[in-house]
Design an enzyme around this catalytic site. Sequence first.
Site, PDB file in Angstrom:
ATOM      1  N   ARG A  52       0.386 -41.071  13.621  1.00 47.19           N
ATOM      2  CA  ARG A  52      -0.236 -42.201  14.302  1.00 47.19           C
ATOM      3  C   ARG A  52      -1.438 -42.674  13.500  1.00 47.19           C
ATOM      4  O   ARG A  52      -2.249 -41.863  13.053  1.00 47.19           O
ATOM      5  CB  ARG A  52      -0.730 -41.794  15.694  1.00 47.19           C
ATOM      6  CG  ARG A  52       0.343 -41.357  16.664  1.00 47.19           C
ATOM      7  CD  ARG A  52      -0.317 -40.941  17.977  1.00 47.19           C
ATOM      8  NE  ARG A  52       0.658 -40.548  18.977  1.00 47.19           N
ATOM      9  CZ  ARG A  52       0.326 -40.119  20.204  1.00 47.19           C
ATOM     10  NH1 ARG A  52      -0.946 -40.044  20.544  1.00 47.19           N
ATOM     11  NH2 ARG A  52       1.267 -39.783  21.071  1.00 47.19           N
ATOM     12  N   ASP A  54      -4.757 -45.243  14.038  1.00 47.36           N
ATOM     13  CA  ASP A  54      -5.469 -45.922  15.109  1.00 47.36           C
ATOM     14  C   ASP A  54      -5.581 -47.413  14.837  1.00 47.36           C
ATOM     15  O   ASP A  54      -5.267 -47.895  13.743  1.00 47.36           O
ATOM     16  CB  ASP A  54      -6.873 -45.323  15.255  1.00 47.36           C
ATOM     17  CG  ASP A  54      -6.846 -43.887  15.772  1.00 47.36           C
ATOM     18  OD1 ASP A  54      -5.873 -43.526  16.457  1.00 47.36           O
ATOM     19  OD2 ASP A  54      -7.800 -43.142  15.484  1.00 47.36           O
ATOM     20  N   ARG A 202     -12.075 -39.895  10.176  1.00 45.35           N
ATOM     21  CA  ARG A 202     -13.235 -40.739  10.488  1.00 45.35           C
ATOM     22  C   ARG A 202     -14.401 -39.897  11.002  1.00 45.35           C
ATOM     23  O   ARG A 202     -15.570 -40.205  10.723  1.00 45.35           O
ATOM     24  CB  ARG A 202     -12.834 -41.797  11.506  1.00 45.35           C
ATOM     25  CG  ARG A 202     -11.876 -42.849  10.927  1.00 45.35           C
ATOM     26  CD  ARG A 202     -11.229 -43.688  12.014  1.00 45.35           C
ATOM     27  NE  ARG A 202     -12.215 -44.396  12.806  1.00 45.35           N
ATOM     28  CZ  ARG A 202     -11.949 -44.969  13.986  1.00 45.35           C
ATOM     29  NH1 ARG A 202     -10.733 -44.881  14.500  1.00 45.35           N
ATOM     30  NH2 ARG A 202     -12.890 -45.616  14.634  1.00 45.35           N
TER      31      ARG A 202
END
Length: 253
Positions: A52, A54, A202
């Site tokens: 995935r 974001d 991140r």
Amino acid sequence: MNTQRYFIELSYNGTDYHGWQVQPNAITVQECLDKALSTYFRQPIITLGCGRTDAGVHATQFYAHFDIHQEGEVKPSTIGRSVTSINSLLPYQISVKRIFEVENSAHARFDATERAYNYHIHFHKDPFKLDRSWLYKGELDVEAMNKAAAILLMHTDFSCFSKSNTQTFTNNCKITEAHFQITEQSLLFTIRADRFLRNMVRAIVGTLVRVGKNEIDLEQFKKIIESKNRSNAGQSVPACGLYLVSVIYPFVK
């Protein structure tokens, strides 16, 4: 009904998308890809991605797999030559590179042995880096940040960098590369591992920036990792600077 599994390699600019995975009330990369594939092959296609990303995150290399019913109107022998036609059905921000046949047991997510991300930081206003890199206004001690990044390779449990309430069985990852490289008026962070947790990169960059700002030292950075507590780590940096750049499979050249 007989089916054949295929891998599809693509890249995308994630600025206008709410991530990879289909969501009920937001446009995603997977939604656009499934629609294009279903239109071209004239049968319902549901892809499964290698992971995935974001909202706002980009990918220069991303893999997904999907199954084709052999009784479909498009012959399997033509699938490898279908890239141009499928690209014409996709938004300009999404580009298919190739489609190739794999074993029916091949899995885009679980068979990946290595992934790599880049994070881009620039220090001066640049309209051509808008939504493609993070504009940081200040100075950073890159040498200290690289020393802290090296500490990542000495650990495996990265709970402190993971988004909470995720459906993962373990927060262990094996990081094999993590460093910053100074380029012209910008900074490039590269990190490579066997797997990544949600929001992990991140959060790592955000914590390393705290080291670069001299808010925490190397020992404190190490203690943050050992705490396994997300609230002790730094804030997540903006999604615009993050790129998935490499996904490795033992059976893909």
